[in-house]
Design a protein around this motif. Sequence first.
Motif, mmCIF file in Angstrom:
data_model
loop_
_atom_site.group_PDB
_atom_site.id
_atom_site.type_symbol
_atom_site.label_atom_id
_atom_site.label_comp_id
_atom_site.label_asym_id
_atom_site.label_seq_id
_atom_site.Cartn_x
_atom_site.Cartn_y
_atom_site.Cartn_z
ATOM 1 N N ARG A 16 0.848 -1.192 0.000
ATOM 2 C CA ARG A 16 0.000 0.000 0.000
ATOM 3 C C ARG A 16 0.885 1.243 0.000
ATOM 4 N NH1 ARG A 16 -5.261 1.486 3.494
ATOM 5 N NH2 ARG A 16 -5.043 3.740 3.364
ATOM 6 N N THR A 17 0.595 2.153 -0.942
ATOM 7 C CA THR A 17 1.390 3.359 -1.121
ATOM 8 C C THR A 17 0.470 4.577 -1.107
ATOM 9 O OG1 THR A 17 2.963 2.093 -2.460
ATOM 10 C CG2 THR A 17 3.049 4.502 -2.652
ATOM 11 N N GLN A 18 0.868 5.602 -0.356
ATOM 12 C CA GLN A 18 0.082 6.832 -0.280
ATOM 13 C C GLN A 18 0.133 7.551 -1.623
ATOM 14 O OE1 GLN A 18 -1.815 7.536 2.481
ATOM 15 N NE2 GLN A 18 -1.040 5.500 3.002
ATOM 16 N N VAL B 163 -7.677 16.121 -19.262
ATOM 17 C CA VAL B 163 -7.290 16.383 -17.880
ATOM 18 C C VAL B 163 -5.796 16.141 -17.737
ATOM 19 C CG1 VAL B 163 -7.631 15.724 -15.468
ATOM 20 C CG2 VAL B 163 -9.535 15.570 -17.064
ATOM 21 N N ASP B 164 -5.092 17.083 -17.123
ATOM 22 C CA ASP B 164 -3.682 16.927 -16.771
ATOM 23 C C ASP B 164 -3.592 16.890 -15.255
ATOM 24 O OD1 ASP B 164 -3.035 17.152 -19.470
ATOM 25 O OD2 ASP B 164 -2.568 19.290 -19.320
ATOM 26 N N VAL B 165 -2.873 15.916 -14.719
ATOM 27 C CA VAL B 165 -2.731 15.796 -13.274
ATOM 28 C C VAL B 165 -1.271 15.570 -12.900
ATOM 29 C CG1 VAL B 165 -5.047 14.792 -13.068
ATOM 30 C CG2 VAL B 165 -3.066 13.302 -13.125
ATOM 31 N N ILE B 166 -0.971 15.809 -11.634
ATOM 32 C CA ILE B 166 0.323 15.474 -11.051
ATOM 33 C C ILE B 166 0.057 14.307 -10.100
ATOM 34 C CG2 ILE B 166 2.274 16.245 -9.652
ATOM 35 C CD1 ILE B 166 1.966 17.762 -12.326
ATOM 36 N N PHE B 167 0.835 13.246 -10.264
ATOM 37 C CA PHE B 167 0.728 12.034 -9.472
ATOM 38 C C PHE B 167 1.883 12.024 -8.470
ATOM 39 C CE2 PHE B 167 1.603 7.493 -8.895
ATOM 40 C CZ PHE B 167 0.338 6.946 -8.756
ATOM 41 N N GLU B 168 1.575 12.187 -7.175
ATOM 42 C CA GLU B 168 2.599 12.202 -6.132
ATOM 43 C C GLU B 168 2.427 10.947 -5.283
ATOM 44 O OE1 GLU B 168 1.628 15.766 -4.015
ATOM 45 O OE2 GLU B 168 2.388 17.070 -5.600
ATOM 46 N N PHE B 169 3.522 10.222 -5.030
ATOM 47 C CA PHE B 169 3.420 9.019 -4.214
ATOM 48 C C PHE B 169 4.447 9.022 -3.092
ATOM 49 C CE2 PHE B 169 6.336 8.080 -7.619
ATOM 50 C CZ PHE B 169 7.327 7.284 -7.066
ATOM 51 N N SER C 128 9.057 -1.012 3.892
ATOM 52 C CA SER C 128 8.623 -2.266 4.514
ATOM 53 C C SER C 128 9.863 -3.118 4.753
ATOM 54 C CB SER C 128 7.645 -2.987 3.591
ATOM 55 O OG SER C 128 8.336 -3.526 2.480
ATOM 56 N N PRO C 129 9.694 -4.259 5.380
ATOM 57 C CA PRO C 129 10.866 -5.128 5.572
ATOM 58 C C PRO C 129 11.494 -5.577 4.246
ATOM 59 C CG PRO C 129 9.103 -5.792 7.041
ATOM 60 C CD PRO C 129 8.538 -4.760 6.114
ATOM 61 N N THR C 130 10.738 -5.534 3.150
ATOM 62 C CA THR C 130 11.256 -6.008 1.862
ATOM 63 C C THR C 130 11.486 -4.910 0.836
ATOM 64 O OG1 THR C 130 9.005 -6.438 1.087
ATOM 65 C CG2 THR C 130 10.172 -8.268 2.155
ATOM 66 N N ALA C 131 11.114 -3.670 1.118
ATOM 67 C CA ALA C 131 11.271 -2.587 0.139
ATOM 68 C C ALA C 131 11.602 -1.274 0.852
ATOM 69 C CB ALA C 131 10.003 -2.432 -0.685
ATOM 70 N N ALA C 132 12.513 -0.511 0.268
ATOM 71 C CA ALA C 132 12.949 0.762 0.839
ATOM 72 C C ALA C 132 11.879 1.839 0.662
ATOM 73 C CB ALA C 132 14.238 1.209 0.163
ATOM 74 N N PRO C 133 11.881 2.847 1.538
ATOM 75 C CA PRO C 133 10.963 3.983 1.350
ATOM 76 C C PRO C 133 11.230 4.678 0.020
ATOM 77 C CG PRO C 133 12.034 4.076 3.509
ATOM 78 C CD PRO C 133 12.725 3.001 2.719
ATOM 79 N N ALA C 134 10.192 5.287 -0.537
ATOM 80 C CA ALA C 134 10.327 5.997 -1.807
ATOM 81 C C ALA C 134 9.292 7.102 -1.887
ATOM 82 C CB ALA C 134 10.143 5.029 -2.975
ATOM 83 N N ASP D 143 9.845 14.004 -10.276
ATOM 84 C CA ASP D 143 10.813 13.567 -9.270
ATOM 85 C C ASP D 143 10.928 12.052 -9.381
ATOM 86 O OD1 ASP D 143 12.518 13.388 -7.117
ATOM 87 O OD2 ASP D 143 11.005 13.852 -5.616
ATOM 88 N N LYS D 144 11.867 11.575 -10.222
ATOM 89 C CA LYS D 144 12.001 10.144 -10.523
ATOM 90 C C LYS D 144 12.640 9.381 -9.381
ATOM 91 C CE LYS D 144 13.309 6.832 -14.034
ATOM 92 N NZ LYS D 144 12.700 5.804 -13.271
ATOM 93 N N VAL D 145 12.138 8.159 -9.164
ATOM 94 C CA VAL D 145 12.668 7.255 -8.158
ATOM 95 C C VAL D 145 13.230 6.034 -8.885
ATOM 96 C CG1 VAL D 145 12.091 5.816 -6.174
ATOM 97 C CG2 VAL D 145 10.966 8.033 -6.468
#
Length: 167
Positions: free
Chosen positions: A69-71, A84-90, A95-101, A127-129
Amino acid sequence: MAFSAVLAACGGSAKVVEAPMLAADASAAEDAPSALDNGTRGAHRDASTNSILVRGDRYVGHYWCAQGRTQLVLVIDDIEGDRVDVIFEFDFEGSPTAAPAEGSYSMRGTFDANTRTLRLKGDRWIDKVDGYVMVDLVGTVGPSGSISGNVVGVSGCTTFFVNAPRR
């Protein structure tokens, strides 16, 4: 477990990771079905336009992909006709298996006011991850203004939900 192993376990490749979803504020009033903003850029919603989507609105919620689950925050950047043009922010807390992003990208798409269907495709990174890819969204704007639907284009991703914005 390494991030690539998590992706492989979810049927993805080491290059594919879930991207953020749309979201909104839970305390919005009911939105009546009506025509889109009709090109009145920057206009705020009022009784004369009774728009469903309004430039500047912020939808807050979450989506589900391989990392969990990601905000998600979806910001309406521009509206003209059915475009429609939008900005997608996440923001993934980790988690124990994946780093914050945390990242963002622009999306372009359409909104059909008759069916209340919103279709959005990833356009360009703001803002690329590393390890994340843009996802596409197909959803329906409900009577309260919340948006829910499917995350498409990436194996391991499923659904999203965002609340209607406060106005």
